[in-house]
Scaffold this active site. Sequence first.
Site, PDB file in Angstrom:
ATOM      1  N   HIS A   1       0.838  -1.145  -0.160  1.00  0.00           N
ATOM      2  CA  HIS A   1      -0.147  -0.091   0.071  1.00  0.00           C
ATOM      3  C   HIS A   1       0.767   1.275   0.041  1.00  0.00           C
ATOM      4  O   HIS A   1       1.810   1.428   0.853  1.00  0.00           O
ATOM      5  CB  HIS A   1      -1.054   0.040   1.164  1.00  0.00           C
ATOM      6  CG  HIS A   1      -1.997  -0.941   0.962  1.00  0.00           C
ATOM      7  ND1 HIS A   1      -3.260  -0.634   1.210  1.00  0.00           N
ATOM      8  CD2 HIS A   1      -1.968  -2.214   0.783  1.00  0.00           C
ATOM      9  CE1 HIS A   1      -4.226  -1.706   1.097  1.00  0.00           C
ATOM     10  NE2 HIS A   1      -3.423  -2.767   0.792  1.00  0.00           N
TER      11      HIS A   1
ATOM     12  N   TYR B   1      -8.946   5.301   7.211  1.00  0.00           N
ATOM     13  CA  TYR B   1      -9.354   5.612   8.711  1.00  0.00           C
ATOM     14  C   TYR B   1     -10.292   6.914   8.967  1.00  0.00           C
ATOM     15  O   TYR B   1     -10.029   7.859   8.384  1.00  0.00           O
ATOM     16  CB  TYR B   1      -7.883   6.185   9.654  1.00  0.00           C
ATOM     17  CG  TYR B   1      -6.945   5.122   9.702  1.00  0.00           C
ATOM     18  CD1 TYR B   1      -6.081   4.722   8.563  1.00  0.00           C
ATOM     19  CD2 TYR B   1      -6.796   4.278  10.831  1.00  0.00           C
ATOM     20  CE1 TYR B   1      -4.993   3.863   8.770  1.00  0.00           C
ATOM     21  CE2 TYR B   1      -5.703   3.436  10.856  1.00  0.00           C
ATOM     22  CZ  TYR B   1      -4.956   3.072   9.907  1.00  0.00           C
ATOM     23  OH  TYR B   1      -4.004   2.175   9.984  1.00  0.00           O
TER      24      TYR B   1
ATOM     25  N   PRO C   1      -4.161  -0.086  18.762  1.00  0.00           N
ATOM     26  CA  PRO C   1      -3.983  -0.406  17.105  1.00  0.00           C
ATOM     27  C   PRO C   1      -4.008   0.514  15.997  1.00  0.00           C
ATOM     28  O   PRO C   1      -3.784   0.359  14.931  1.00  0.00           O
ATOM     29  CB  PRO C   1      -4.820  -1.826  17.018  1.00  0.00           C
ATOM     30  CG  PRO C   1      -5.808  -1.244  17.897  1.00  0.00           C
ATOM     31  CD  PRO C   1      -5.435  -0.637  18.976  1.00  0.00           C
TER      32      PRO C   1
ATOM     33  N   LYS D   1       1.177  -0.579  14.907  1.00  0.00           N
ATOM     34  CA  LYS D   1       2.608  -0.292  15.431  1.00  0.00           C
ATOM     35  C   LYS D   1       2.858  -1.734  16.175  1.00  0.00           C
ATOM     36  O   LYS D   1       4.219  -1.906  16.100  1.00  0.00           O
ATOM     37  CB  LYS D   1       3.100   0.815  16.097  1.00  0.00           C
ATOM     38  CG  LYS D   1       2.919   2.076  15.371  1.00  0.00           C
ATOM     39  CD  LYS D   1       4.316   2.199  14.634  1.00  0.00           C
ATOM     40  CE  LYS D   1       4.461   2.827  13.469  1.00  0.00           C
ATOM     41  NZ  LYS D   1       3.896   2.114  12.218  1.00  0.00           N
TER      42      LYS D   1
ATOM     43  N   TYR E   1       4.184   5.971  10.033  1.00  0.00           N
ATOM     44  CA  TYR E   1       3.404   5.072   9.595  1.00  0.00           C
ATOM     45  C   TYR E   1       4.096   3.892   8.879  1.00  0.00           C
ATOM     46  O   TYR E   1       3.895   2.795   9.069  1.00  0.00           O
ATOM     47  CB  TYR E   1       2.199   5.755   8.815  1.00  0.00           C
ATOM     48  CG  TYR E   1       1.004   4.546   8.659  1.00  0.00           C
ATOM     49  CD1 TYR E   1       0.022   4.487   9.522  1.00  0.00           C
ATOM     50  CD2 TYR E   1       1.049   3.766   7.332  1.00  0.00           C
ATOM     51  CE1 TYR E   1      -0.904   3.423   9.244  1.00  0.00           C
ATOM     52  CE2 TYR E   1       0.039   2.785   7.175  1.00  0.00           C
ATOM     53  CZ  TYR E   1      -0.844   2.542   8.197  1.00  0.00           C
ATOM     54  OH  TYR E   1      -2.165   1.631   7.986  1.00  0.00           O
TER      55      TYR E   1
HETATM   56  P1  RFL Z   1       2.041 -12.047  21.177  1.00  0.00           P
HETATM   57  O1  RFL Z   1       1.894 -12.084  19.573  1.00  0.00           O
HETATM   58  O2  RFL Z   1       1.046 -11.747  22.215  1.00  0.00           O
HETATM   59  O3  RFL Z   1       2.502 -13.325  21.529  1.00  0.00           O
HETATM   60  C1  RFL Z   1       3.012 -13.864  22.648  1.00  0.00           C
HETATM   61  C2  RFL Z   1       2.925 -15.390  22.531  1.00  0.00           C
HETATM   62  O4  RFL Z   1       3.390 -15.924  23.959  1.00  0.00           O
HETATM   63  C3  RFL Z   1       2.726 -16.904  24.157  1.00  0.00           C
HETATM   64  N1  RFL Z   1       2.401 -17.233  25.757  1.00  0.00           N
HETATM   65  C4  RFL Z   1       2.946 -18.145  26.341  1.00  0.00           C
HETATM   66  N2  RFL Z   1       3.936 -19.065  26.243  1.00  0.00           N
HETATM   67  C5  RFL Z   1       4.345 -19.904  27.098  1.00  0.00           C
HETATM   68  N3  RFL Z   1       4.157 -19.619  28.455  1.00  0.00           N
HETATM   69  C6  RFL Z   1       3.308 -18.914  28.859  1.00  0.00           C
HETATM   70  N4  RFL Z   1       3.200 -18.763  30.370  1.00  0.00           N
HETATM   71  C7  RFL Z   1       3.060 -17.925  27.815  1.00  0.00           C
HETATM   72  N5  RFL Z   1       2.022 -16.648  27.947  1.00  0.00           N
HETATM   73  C8  RFL Z   1       1.962 -16.499  26.781  1.00  0.00           C
HETATM   74  C9  RFL Z   1       1.263 -16.501  23.789  1.00  0.00           C
HETATM   75  O5  RFL Z   1       0.439 -17.773  23.575  1.00  0.00           O
HETATM   76  C10 RFL Z   1       1.648 -16.174  22.419  1.00  0.00           C
HETATM   77  O6  RFL Z   1       1.756 -16.975  21.242  1.00  0.00           O
HETATM   78  O7  RFL Z   1       3.197 -11.030  21.450  1.00  0.00           O
HETATM   79  P2  RFL Z   1       4.450 -10.409  20.524  1.00  0.00           P
HETATM   80  O8  RFL Z   1       5.263 -11.478  19.703  1.00  0.00           O
HETATM   81  O9  RFL Z   1       4.936  -9.596  21.472  1.00  0.00           O
HETATM   82  O10 RFL Z   1       3.684  -9.567  19.420  1.00  0.00           O
HETATM   83  C11 RFL Z   1       2.801  -8.566  19.646  1.00  0.00           C
HETATM   84  C12 RFL Z   1       1.919  -8.489  18.580  1.00  0.00           C
HETATM   85  O11 RFL Z   1       1.063  -9.527  18.529  1.00  0.00           O
HETATM   86  C13 RFL Z   1       0.777  -7.489  18.831  1.00  0.00           C
HETATM   87  O12 RFL Z   1       1.498  -6.237  19.072  1.00  0.00           O
HETATM   88  C14 RFL Z   1       0.093  -6.919  17.367  1.00  0.00           C
HETATM   89  O13 RFL Z   1      -0.981  -8.152  16.999  1.00  0.00           O
HETATM   90  C15 RFL Z   1      -0.800  -5.868  17.681  1.00  0.00           C
HETATM   91  N6  RFL Z   1      -1.642  -5.166  16.455  1.00  0.00           N
HETATM   92  C16 RFL Z   1      -0.910  -4.701  15.442  1.00  0.00           C
HETATM   93  N7  RFL Z   1       0.430  -4.448  15.134  1.00  0.00           N
HETATM   94  C17 RFL Z   1       0.901  -4.091  14.005  1.00  0.00           C
HETATM   95  O14 RFL Z   1       1.905  -4.065  14.051  1.00  0.00           O
HETATM   96  N8  RFL Z   1      -0.016  -3.724  12.953  1.00  0.00           N
HETATM   97  C18 RFL Z   1      -1.408  -3.922  13.079  1.00  0.00           C
HETATM   98  O15 RFL Z   1      -1.949  -3.632  12.046  1.00  0.00           O
HETATM   99  C19 RFL Z   1      -2.163  -4.252  14.276  1.00  0.00           C
HETATM  100  N9  RFL Z   1      -3.321  -4.480  14.158  1.00  0.00           N
HETATM  101  C20 RFL Z   1      -2.951  -5.675  16.728  1.00  0.00           C
HETATM  102  C21 RFL Z   1      -3.842  -5.182  15.444  1.00  0.00           C
HETATM  103  C22 RFL Z   1      -3.578  -6.196  17.633  1.00  0.00           C
HETATM  104  C23 RFL Z   1      -4.742  -6.228  17.644  1.00  0.00           C
HETATM  105  N10 RFL Z   1      -5.516  -7.115  18.978  1.00  0.00           N
HETATM  106  C24 RFL Z   1      -6.195  -8.232  18.554  1.00  0.00           C
HETATM  107  C25 RFL Z   1      -4.881  -6.936  20.106  1.00  0.00           C
HETATM  108  C26 RFL Z   1      -5.343  -5.436  15.437  1.00  0.00           C
HETATM  109  C27 RFL Z   1      -5.860  -5.962  16.786  1.00  0.00           C
HETATM  110  C28 RFL Z   1      -7.220  -5.918  16.649  1.00  0.00           C
HETATM  111  C1  PHB Z   2      -5.778  -4.651  10.275  1.00  0.00           C
HETATM  112  O1  PHB Z   2      -6.062  -4.768   9.112  1.00  0.00           O
HETATM  113  O2  PHB Z   2      -6.107  -5.440  11.177  1.00  0.00           O
HETATM  114  C2  PHB Z   2      -5.366  -3.473  10.697  1.00  0.00           C
HETATM  115  C3  PHB Z   2      -4.751  -2.410  10.069  1.00  0.00           C
HETATM  116  C4  PHB Z   2      -4.356  -1.150  10.549  1.00  0.00           C
HETATM  117  C5  PHB Z   2      -4.625  -0.817  11.843  1.00  0.00           C
HETATM  118  C6  PHB Z   2      -4.967  -1.780  12.558  1.00  0.00           C
HETATM  119  C7  PHB Z   2      -5.405  -3.045  12.361  1.00  0.00           C
HETATM  120  O3  PHB Z   2      -4.118   0.524  12.054  1.00  0.00           O
END
Ligand code: RFL
Ligand code: PHB
Length: 393
Positions: free
Chosen positions: A72, A203, A294, A298, A386
């Site tokens: 994008h 957005y 989110p 980031k 971004y």
């Molecule tokens: P994670 O992905 O939470 O992974 C942690 C892992 O640790 C495991 N765990 C354990 N394992 C062993 N023993 C234990 N006691 C444990 N406790 C936990 C868990 O099962 C899991 O598998 O952390 P990590 O690696 O730091 O990664 C972070 C990202 O996952 C998170 O920041 C992003 O998903 C946030 N996020 C977004 N980030 C972006 O960069 N771009 C995006 O577009 C974006 N969109 C989002 C998002 C997060 C969202 N939610 C659901 C919070 C959109 C959403 C809706």
């Molecule tokens: C997504 O596609 O899940 C998404 C995209 C942009 C954001 C957050 C989540 O800022």
Amino acid sequence: MRAQVGIIGAGPAGLFLAHLLHRVGIESVILEARSRAEVEGTVRAGVLEHWVTDLMDELGLGTRMRREAHQHDGITLQWNGERHHVDIAGLTSGRHVTVYPQHEVLIDLIEARLKQGGAIVFGASAVSITGADGDTPRIEFRRGPDGALEPLHCDYVVAADGFHGPGRRAIPEAMRCEYQKLYPFGWLGILARAPLSWHELIYANQNAGFALCSTRSADVQRMYIQCDPVDDIANWSDDRIWGELCSRLACDGWTLKEGPIFQKGIIPLRSFVCETMQFGRLFLAGDAAHIVPPTGAKGLNLAVADVVVLARALEARFKSNRQDLLDGYASRALRRVWKAERFSWYMTTMLHRNDQESAFEHRIHLADLDLVRTNRSAAAALAENYVGLPFED
Ligand code: RFL
Ligand code: PHB
């Protein structure tokens, strides 16, 4: 069991770290509480900063991403029912973000790790971390809910175990320096089988609240609407969700393409930083140390940025017996963390409706949006953040 580096969590932070260490001949073991199917099936982030995709290529992990993902070159901001294109590529010397879902990244990283013969123990929950303040740290874990406690002995422990994992709490509370901001709203996210409605992410800031129109593929779309963080998803019928999305994203001469919703859920929004990212031989990475709302896309990118810094520091320790980079890990990582916190807070406050804010603050957010529309420097600042800020070192 023994490893040079014991990693808790097979999320983006843990898996990228294992690959970065493997590349320089440092072996690690990942303990992951969930099953492989659960890890690979959890829908979360969607947007990768430009350098994350370059890193995937460098590590030999980018083949499927390059084939299936979409680049994008801009995003659309919408307010007062009007759309404004932010030309990310034009404002950042040709850089772009890539829409490739987090679970697809994890599928690719897990497959490559297992092919290399690298260890990931699925279904293994870390229960405690001991000895981090000495020379012989150890993770105690259980395979399954009834498994006996087993030790993983290692030289260093990395807690990449997300916000709710045990890693951060292994640092004595009195030593932890933490900052938090809770927002009075959450996001209701859906996945729907529908065609693409717009060529880039929208957005939108509208009277009834924020909406985000994102995508997963030509026929699966990802969308979010601002909602009460403690609302029950049962209150949201598919018709009500489409009604809100249509009204919040409404724009003359455009219609949102609808389709069956096959996943929906509500998440709260928070900003959180634990500045104490090191305790002796224990290091925190990713969501274990910090959370961003989110809106700036980031979280995943920041998790990977942490482990890039940490992998270099561990390499210096194991290959050149240098301790200074490990001791400087937190301060180096935090410089990027706080900039991502700032950007995510800025995007969130600018784009959401907040009953707790004054009419004055609301006007300021509209002025922020108008500044991005009319001022190249303001637009460039948004675009640079971004797409992903450069690494300082
Ligand atoms: P994670 O992905 O939470 O992974 C942690 C892992 O640790 C495991 N765990 C354990 N394992 C062993 N023993 C234990 N006691 C444990 N406790 C936990 C868990 O099962 C899991 O598998 O952390 P990590 O690696 O730091 O990664 C972070 C990202 O996952 C998170 O920041 C992003 O998903 C946030 N996020 C977004 N980030 C972006 O960069 N771009 C995006 O577009 C974006 N969109 C989002 C998002 C997060 C969202 N939610 C659901 C919070 C959109 C959403 C809706
Ligand atoms: C997504 O596609 O899940 C998404 C995209 C942009 C954001 C957050 C989540 O800022």
